[in-house]
Write an enzyme that holds these catalytic residues in place. Structure first.
Site: not given
Ligand code: COA
Length: 165
Positions: A17, A41, A90, A128
């Site tokens: 990140h 989650k 990724r 994560s």
């Molecule tokens: N390096 C390391 N790990 C990374 C990374 C990077 N550059 N980019 C992503 N990851 C990992 C994260 O650690 C996470 O790991 P985990 O699943 O083990 O926790 C995983 O990839 C998912 O990434 P994350 O960025 O945490 O995304 P998410 O899927 O949890 O959330 C949001 C994405 C917040 C953008 C999305 O859920 C959201 O917009 N929610 C709001 C509600 C909404 O608007 N919904 C409609 C969307 S269309």
């Protein structure tokens, strides 16, 4: 002023990140890290703890701020007058989910675009959850996290495993 939002769970923030945050901070006048607080989650850290950790590791980046948000990401951008969502890719496995989110967000908010940065190869396998799993089994996590975050993870794991005994 160009403002970008880098959203995610950040449970906890990893060096993967950090790589995206540092690169994004060079591309925009202002970067807001949006910490998701209505997560499906079950997070290890509360939203407040995740915000504090991100503030600590981005203190050296003056144009980066951290906020938690609930509800739709596009509404968070609108409240902050931002037009760009930044996401890290990724591997090819991220692509389908990211494309679906980007397209859906664009239908809901045509004025907002999503840009993708390819993650540093060093961290292309990182997540994560993997870091948390290694920590719970007392493995080495220092290569994945900033030192201050590593300590927080260790303390949290100790707290939870002691509570379980
Ligand atoms: N390096 C390391 N790990 C990374 C990374 C990077 N550059 N980019 C992503 N990851 C990992 C994260 O650690 C996470 O790991 P985990 O699943 O083990 O926790 C995983 O990839 C998912 O990434 P994350 O960025 O945490 O995304 P998410 O899927 O949890 O959330 C949001 C994405 C917040 C953008 C999305 O859920 C959201 O917009 N929610 C709001 C509600 C909404 O608007 N919904 C409609 C969307 S269309």
């Amino acid at each position: 002023m160009s403002t970008a939002v880098y959203p995610g769970s950040f449970d906890p923030v990893t060096l993967g990140h950090m790589d995206i945050i540092e690169r994004t901070s060079k591309m925009f006048d202002k970067v807001i890290i949006g910490v998701l607080n209505n997560n499906v989650k079950t997070p290890l850290f509360s939203a407040k703890e995740r915000v504090n950790m991100l503030e600590e590791v981005t203190a050296h980046l003056p144009n980066v701020e951290v906020q938690s948000f609930e509800g739709l990401l596009v509404d968070f951008l609108r409240r902050n007058d931002a037009r760009v969502i930044v996401r890290g890719l990724r591997a090819v496995t991220d692509f389908e989910y990211e494309l679906q989110m980007a397209q859906t967000n664009r239908v809901m908010a045509p004025e907002i675009d999503t840009i993708f940065l390819t993650t540093n190869l060093k961290y292309s396998y990182l997540s994560s959850s993997i870091v948390k799993e290694i920590a719970f089994y007392h493995g080495h996590i220092s290569q994945f996290l900033a030192p201050e975050i590593e300590k927080r993870v260790r303390d949290k794991v100790d707290e939870l495993t002691k509570g379980a005994v």
